[in-house]
Structure formats: structure tokens, C-alpha cells
Design an enzyme around this catalytic site. Structure first.
Site: not given
Length: 392
Positions: A126, A196
Site C-alpha cells: 500500500e 475488513h
């Protein structure tokens, strides 16, 4: 993980399994399993898990942007990206697995249509994804980066906060990376657990130099995403993942934009202001109906839409009228963006308040799995908060 795998492997060949099939001496655990009623399996097959804590309420069909088409939220995102790639030859889309459509299918078909040089995968890094996006934007191209889940945006935090947000300021406006937009699926989904389900918008709300946007449905998703892409500041666009397929509206096919930093009053009222963003807006709409039906309380519902910079004028104008404010979000209550809103409203509207400002948010714990129904700020928690404010 390896230990768990070995345990499962042993369990598959153990006397528990054999005993349940026929014969053997089962353990207490095995005996309990074997004594389960015959209807157990059929009951499990017929059960359905109702994860959604809200009922999606579509907006009216927009009429001023041309022909519309039925789309869910992920299709509206795809449509926005398609419009951008078609109109801007410098635009590129990149991230983990975006070449084949991404885990939520938001970029499906775009590589085949526009080529692998414009829609391509990146390594699982990321920090590298955002760092690359900054470079692309500084060079003058339109960079659209995808972080596969908002929960995994933290490795890129330094690149966003210390580089992207400060690029224009530190160069005295000689250079900027305003053409950078970072997309990320956000919020609870019913079964996402710790990694998540997070809602990290408040982390970035403390950072001047970027914009943070969260839509409530397909029409807003497309219009606000296109506004982020066109905006000359780096933007973070959080997409409520539980709405990707659950939210369906008539969405304009052609390109259009919706204003950033402008809250939208979805329902006018006189007694309580209900403020939220993303998925929680649909909870608030249902709460407003409950309050009217059960308490005779008139609620004004506002979708903040842009977290940074947020629309203080619209919110404060509403609170001056109603005298009460309820703010709700999925993120933990301590340090959540509701605290910033509460502080500002208290400073601006103190003499107009009829009751303390109420925050109904997630708890100060990691996001749970099986206990998610107890964690989320559902309609019943919000309804109780309204009763407390009215009776104050």
C-alpha cells in the site's frame, strides 16, 4: 495457522468423525455432536444470516444529468472510472488485482477496454501504491489508486499524510499531486471482523491538504467520485462495501459531478437533527420514521458526504432550528469524527441546544466478528438516544 490446519486434519480422521458415521467410542464433544437432533442439518440449511442492519432507501431518479441506467454501487463506480478513462487520456488506474476487476469487481472490463498500460496491477504494498500515485500525479497525469480494503490503508499513512497532503504547501504551490484519488472499500459488511470492517475516516480528518469523501448510494458514488478525480487536491474516497450490491438506483450514464464539502438535507424536520454518512444514513432514515411513528418526533436527516472539509454551515443551521443533534458512525466513539462535529456545534450553537449532543457510534474495541450485531450503532440504539434527548 499451521497449528489450526494440523488440528483440523487430525479432527478429520479422529474417532469423533468415525463415531458420528457409525461405531467407535466418541469423546464427550463427539457424543454431543452425535446427539444433535436429526432436524439440525435441515434447519441449518434453511437458516439465512441477515447481516444487514439497515434497509437501503434509494434516492429519486435524477433528471438533470441525462439518461439513467439501473446500477448498484460498484457498477456506478465502474461507470465513473469508465467515463474518466474515456475523457482523460492521462488517467491510469492501479492497485492490487484491479486488472481483472478487483475483489469487488469495481474495475471489471476496464483493462480489456483501455489496455494494460492504463489499468494494471501493483505489488501488495500500500505504501508503494500511494507513493507511485503521488509520482504519477506530480508528473501531470490523473492517478486513481485502489487500496483493496480501507483496513489496509495504514501502511500508506505516511505517504498520504506526510507526502500527498503536504506536497503543494512545502513547494509553495510550485508542485502538487492534486490529480491523485485514492479509493478504498470501507465500513462493516456483516462478516468482515477485525481486518475488513474498519472505518478510518477520522484518522485522515486531522490532516490538512486532503479531502475525505463517503457516499451513501450509487448516484452519489458516481457523482462524488468524479468530483474527487476532477478536484485539484488529493482525495480519499471511501466506498461502503456493504452497499456494493445492496444499493441499487437509477444512475446517469454520462459523466456528472456533485459538489464536495456540501452536506445534503435528505429530510426536513423540526425536533431533532440526525447526522451521518455512508451506510449509516440509511439507519438514520429508518430511525426518523420510527421517531415520527412512535414518538411524534420530527427528525431532520442530513448526509454529511464530505468528512474533510465538512459543511459546518448546513449542520449548524439545522441544529439552530431543531435544538438537538444526534451523530452516528460505525467507527469507535473515542476520537471519532462525531467528536469534532459535536465540539464545533457546541461552540456555534450552544444557546440553541435543548439537550446535550448525542453520539451513537461503535465501541472502543476492535471490530468483532460474531458480536458485530451488538457492536454496530443500529436503529434501536439511535432510537433510544432520541428518546433521551426528547425527555431531557
Amino acid at each position: 495457522m499451521a497449528a489450526a490446519a494440523r488440528l483440523l486434519t487430525r479432527g478429520a480422521n479422529s474417532k469423533i468423525s468415525a463415531a458420528c458415521v457409525g461405531g467407535g467410542s466418541p469423546s464427550i464433544f463427539g457424543a454431543a455432536l452425535c446427539k444433535a437432533p436429526a432436524s439440525c442439518n435441515s434447519h441449518a440449511k434453511t437458516q439465512r444470516r441477515h447481516a444487514a442492519h439497515f434497509t437501503f432507501q434509494p434516492d429519486p431518479v435524477p433528471t438533470k444529468y441525462g439518461p439513467t441506467q439501473k446500477m448498484n454501487l460498484f457498477q456506478s463506480v465502474t461507470s465513473a472510472l469508465d467515463n474518466t478513462l474515456a475523457s482523460d487520456p492521462t488517467a491510469v488506474i492501479f492497485g492490487e488485482d484491479v486488472a481483472f476487476g478487483g475483489v469487488f469487481r469495481c474495475t471489471v472490463g476496464l483493462r480489456d477496454k483501455y489496455g494494460k498500460d492504463r489499468v494494471f496491477n501493483t505489488p501488495l504494498c500500500e505504501q508503494g501504491i500511494v507513493g507511485f500515485g503521488i509520482g504519477v500525479a506530480v508528473a501531470g497525469a490523473t492517478a486513481i489508486a485502489e487500496i483493496q480494503f480501507a483496513d489496509y490503508i495504514y501502511p500508506a499513512f505516511d505517504q498520504i499524510v506526510n507526502e500527498a497532503a503536504k506536497y503543494r504547501y512545502r513547494s509553495g504551490n510550485l508542485f502538487d499531486c492534486g490529480n491523485l484519488t485514492i479509493r478504498a472499500p470501507w465500513g462493516c459488511v456483516g462478516h468482515g471482523s477485525l481486518y475488513h470492517s474498519q472505518s478510518p475516516e477520522a484518522f485522515f480528518a486531522h490532516c490538512p491538504g486532503i479531502k475525505v469523501v463517503i457516499p451513501r448510494g450509487p448516484v452519489q458514488a458516481k457523482g462524488l467520485l468524479l468530483s474527487c478525480i476532477a478536484d485539484k487536491n488529493p482525495c480519499i474516497f471511501f466506498e461502503p462495501k456493504i452497499l456494493y450490491r445492496a444499493a441499487v438506483e437509477q444512475v446517469p450514464v454520462e459523466s456528472y459531478t456533485l459538489p464536495l464539502s456540501q452536506a445534503e438535507v435528505l429530510q426536513e424536520g423540526s425536533d431533532v437533527t440526525l447526522l451521518a454518512w455512508g451506510t449509516q444514513i440509511h439507519v438514520m432514515r429508518e430511525v426518523a420514521d420510527m421517531a415520527q411513528e412512535k414518538l411524534g418526533v420530527s427528525c431532520e436527516v442530513i448526509d454529511l458526504q464530505t468528512i474533510l472539509p465538512w459543511d459546518t454551515e448546513t449542520v449548524c443551521k439545522s441544529v439552530v432550528k431543531t435544538g438537538r443533534l444526534l451523530i452516528s458512525h460505525e467507527a469507535p466513539v473515542t476520537g471519532g469524527f462525531a467528536a469534532e462535529i459535536s465540539s464545533t456545534v457546541q461552540e456555534e450553537c450552544f444557546l440553541n441546544l435543548e439537550a446535550p449532543i448525542s453520539r451513537v457510534c461503535g465501541y472502543d474495541t476492535p471490530f468483532p466478528h460474531v458480536f458485530e450485531p451488538f457492536y454496530i450503532p443500529d436503529k434501536w440504539k439511535c432510537f433510544e438516544a432520541i428518546k433521551r434527548m426528547i425527555n431531557y
